[in-house]
Design an enzyme around this catalytic site. Structure first.
Site, PDB file in Angstrom:
ATOM      1  N   GLY A  15     137.396  18.004 109.437  1.00 10.83           N
ATOM      2  CA  GLY A  15     137.272  19.355 108.508  1.00 10.83           C
ATOM      3  C   GLY A  15     137.660  19.332 106.741  1.00 10.83           C
ATOM      4  N   PHE A  16     137.660  20.394 106.208  1.00 10.92           N
ATOM      5  CA  PHE A  16     137.969  20.940 104.702  1.00 10.92           C
ATOM      6  C   PHE A  16     139.748  20.292 105.336  1.00 10.92           C
ATOM      7  CE2 PHE A  16     134.629  23.348 104.302  1.00 10.92           C
ATOM      8  CZ  PHE A  16     133.691  22.898 103.344  1.00 10.92           C
ATOM      9  N   ASP A  44     141.305  27.116 109.843  1.00 11.14           N
ATOM     10  CA  ASP A  44     141.269  27.986 110.721  1.00 11.14           C
ATOM     11  C   ASP A  44     141.239  28.060 111.976  1.00 11.14           C
ATOM     12  OD1 ASP A  44     139.421  29.160 108.570  1.00 11.14           O
ATOM     13  OD2 ASP A  44     137.562  28.236 109.821  1.00 11.14           O
ATOM     14  N   ALA A  71     137.216  27.835 102.890  1.00 11.02           N
ATOM     15  CA  ALA A  71     137.659  26.327 102.324  1.00 11.02           C
ATOM     16  C   ALA A  71     138.527  26.022 101.526  1.00 11.02           C
ATOM     17  CB  ALA A  71     135.868  26.315 102.428  1.00 11.02           C
ATOM     18  N   GLY A  84     140.337  16.157 113.987  1.00 11.77           N
ATOM     19  CA  GLY A  84     139.542  17.467 112.979  1.00 11.77           C
ATOM     20  C   GLY A  84     139.083  17.043 111.437  1.00 11.77           C
ATOM     21  N   GLU A 125     124.084  35.782 102.621  1.00 12.23           N
ATOM     22  CA  GLU A 125     123.568  34.611 101.879  1.00 12.23           C
ATOM     23  C   GLU A 125     121.760  34.175 102.959  1.00 12.23           C
ATOM     24  OE1 GLU A 125     126.964  32.451 102.341  1.00 12.23           O
ATOM     25  OE2 GLU A 125     127.057  32.380  99.693  1.00 12.23           O
ATOM     26  N   VAL A 161     138.530  16.073 122.495  1.00 16.15           N
ATOM     27  CA  VAL A 161     140.103  16.001 122.589  1.00 16.15           C
ATOM     28  C   VAL A 161     140.389  17.019 123.939  1.00 16.15           C
ATOM     29  CG1 VAL A 161     142.778  17.108 122.159  1.00 16.15           C
ATOM     30  CG2 VAL A 161     141.599  15.687 120.261  1.00 16.15           C
TER      31      VAL A 161
END
Lengths: 425, 425
Positions: free
Chosen positions: A18-19, A305, A320, A16, A176, A84
């Site tokens: 991501g952040f 997450d 994040a 992963g 948003e 994976v």
């Protein structure tokens, strides 16, 4: 907890980018280890701005970066574009879809989350969520096609259904999205259509709970709801959605003809818990200890997450900054082990605040003692997000895009790409 | 040829918002008519730079503009996103897929072309051509995935097949694609892969005829072939492709294992001739007279790649400047009719020259008396293309993207989006 022999560097496999995963790899620069970073995408995605791609403010290329390019100066990092399928804890190997197996000494799982439909997976086709670039372009296509179909049709009922938009979930993403869709209908598109008045569009933000932005203080929730209403959004709180189809959305008992539904109501963790055979919470997140590892295996970290971490009896939120802090913590823990030093103390999440935009010149910021609304909050939000983007080029590109949109009152990213396939067989 | 009554403005229906259609609509500004512009896409595409999207130099958003936005200041123009299924010449109506019918007094068809496989339509799945944004992102995805799979696999034969690229067709598009793919493999990607050396990639440009860039003078063809070879491209001329599958490409009798094939060898006009029941040439183009209309109907124009126009016994080439000149001519002809003035003389195509790039710092330009190669040609080519883009914003964005790529030696647009579906059932 023993150090790897000097001859063979310690093998760290990170799943992963991501952040959390990217922060960890970044912080391991110079450590004596061989890192393999596996992701099923070739890009790191700045998910915080995904809703702006979905709503025509930013282009896909502006919020995503090829992982390889980010790590091109890190010869000790091998990047693999692969899916994976499982983890063999006994053999210490990650299994890939192509049959390959990647051995590890330390494993870091940071595979994120997908949207969850609370037992209504059949809603997904008609109410896409927002987690990937494809999700964003799907939502953008549906939004823009709805206006196109309204312009094209001769049938008033069909026109009205196409001019009705339902956004489900009153958290930051829902707020948003609703704000920008309203700006689109009321400020950007009116001059471009001849047969319809896009300002008559009905934009509903539907929240089952009593108020929007529930993690914010009541006063900011009230400001957000009022700001949305001023923009022409119908804010429907305390109203659960009970059915969704390609023709209508049912709110409580009321069926509303509606062609565009966006899902912003819930998330479900990736299948990391299944891969590991580990204990998970209701959202599928792996329950880890204060060292961010499996309780029974200090060499398997789970971050972001995908992880359920508690601090002071409360789960750390899926934000994040929390993911980045976890990546940073895990990197420090691994470095300490490699150096034979004592492990750092337990992970502590430092909450930096909550931010959400509501459209042009409106945002809410909750920094604890400092709370802001309006245009100042909006500008602070924008500057903060530009700061968090990767690389000078991205910051420049996004800053120019936003300034251009702000000054020209045009949303530039309005391409409809890929065919809309029939949602029903 | 009679003027429409003053009470009901003359109805002009334009199908296709490419170079010809958009130029025509632009030039009809202020004319006393009601225009309906129909396209099956919501964007005008700057096709001349599509190969740069396919090869990671530009993002999709940089070469496409929403048609509505381009025409937002033209209240007399209705834009419809719709698919045309036929034309009822007796009733003077265009039939749409959604069942709608759009009546016209004057009809302009400028619906472009698709790639043609010379009787081998089964090649399309494995050898995509380059006409739409989706074509470009498909090619980009396959190019990038091939390098990814080469990095991932443990099988040397599979790795080599993934590092073999075949570009079929030695015209400008084929040459441009081959040049950038070579730059990608030799200059951009080497630092980003750990297990493979992307410089070992085999890039073949396959042309059945005796030389690349056949419409250019021999000297420029020779320069282009030499420049490609210096970049590591195998230029195979006089070698027809006889078979294509998802495993290999067969050149003459030789089967070469190859996972990425790009088709740049031929085009076929849109089905406008079928809609009209009109005479067409071998490539499906409608044969029009020197006024660019059907010989038996002066109120039906056919323009651009959909039209076969002859000048001095030679067909006008399918180039963007030719399409724009035809749009301009047809607009002038329609204006003359509306004003009751005599029709302009026959259409004359003014050839402005041929240009093609071969990669970083290399291009060929043939302006007739002036012929240029090398870095100067490359810069002139770039400046000319920026000039032709629509709007200040696009020019700025593309100029900045190119400058950034030039200085950083990075290709920014490297996202793999949309899943690669299996090519075979």
């Amino acid at each position: 907890m023993t150090q790897a022999p000097a001859a063979a560097p310690h093998r760290i496999v990170v799943v992963g980018a991501g952040f959390a995963g990217l922060q960890l790899v970044h912080d391991l620069r110079g450590a004596d280890c061989a890192i393999t970073l596996i992701d099923q995408r070739n890009h790191h995605l700045f998910q915080l701005l995904l809703y702006q791609v979905a709503t025509t403010l930013l282009a896909t290329s502006e919020i995503a970066w090829p992982i390889r390019r980010v790590l091109r100066d890190r010869p000790e990092v091998v990047t693999l574009l692969a899916r994976v399928t499982g983890i063999d804890r006994a053999a210490r190997q990650v299994a890939l879809e192509n049959g390959g197996r990647v051995p590890f000494d330390t494993l870091v799982l940071a595979t994120g989350a997908r949207h969850a439909y609370f037992g209504h997976d059949e809603w997904e086709a008609d109410a896409p969520g927002l987690k990937t670039l494809e999700d964003a372009t799907t939502i953008r296509r549906r939004l823009l096609l709805a206006f196109e179909r309204a312009e094209l049709t001769a049938d008033p009922a069909e026109r009205d259904a196409n001019l009705t938009f339902a956004i489900i979930g009153g958290g930051p993403t829902g707020v948003e999205l609703a704000g920008i869709v309203a700006d689109l209908a009321h400020r950007v598109l009116p001059r471009e259509f001849r047969r319809i008045d896009t300002r008559t569009a009905r934009i509903m933000l539907i929240e089952a709970g009593p108020r929007v932005l529930p993690v914010f203080p009541q006063g900011l929730s009230d400001y957000a709801a009022a700001a949305l209403r001023r923009r022409g959004v119908q804010v429907l709180t305390g109203r659960p959605v009970t059915a969704i189809s390609d023709r209508e959305v049912t709110i409580g008992d009321e069926a509303v003809p509606c062609r565009t539904v966006i899902w912003a109501a819930g998330v479900q963790a990736s299948p990391a818990a299944e891969w590991l055979g580990a204990e998970s919470d209701r959202a599928g997140r792996v329950i880890v200890n204060a060292q961010l590892t499996l309780p029974d295996d200090p060499r398997i970290f789970v971050l972001g997450d995908t992880a359920h971490v508690e601090m002071d009896g409360q789960p750390v939120p899926g934000l994040a900054p929390a993911a980045k802090q976890q990546g940073r913590y895990a990197a420090a823990a691994i470095r300490a082990r490699l150096a034979g030093k004592p492990a750092p103390g337990p992970f502590r999440y430092a909450h930096q605040g909550n931010l959400a935009t509501i459209g042009r010149n409106a945002a809410v910021i909750d920094f604890g003692r400092i709370r802001l609304t309006g245009w100042l909050a909006w500008w602070i939000w924008g500057i903060a997000h530009i700061y968090f983007l990767i690389g000078v080029r991205s910051r420049l590109v996004v800053a120019v895009s936003w300034l251009w949109s702000f000054l020209s009152r045009q949303n530039p990213a309005r391409l409809i790409t890929q065919k809309e396939t029939a949602r029903r067989g």
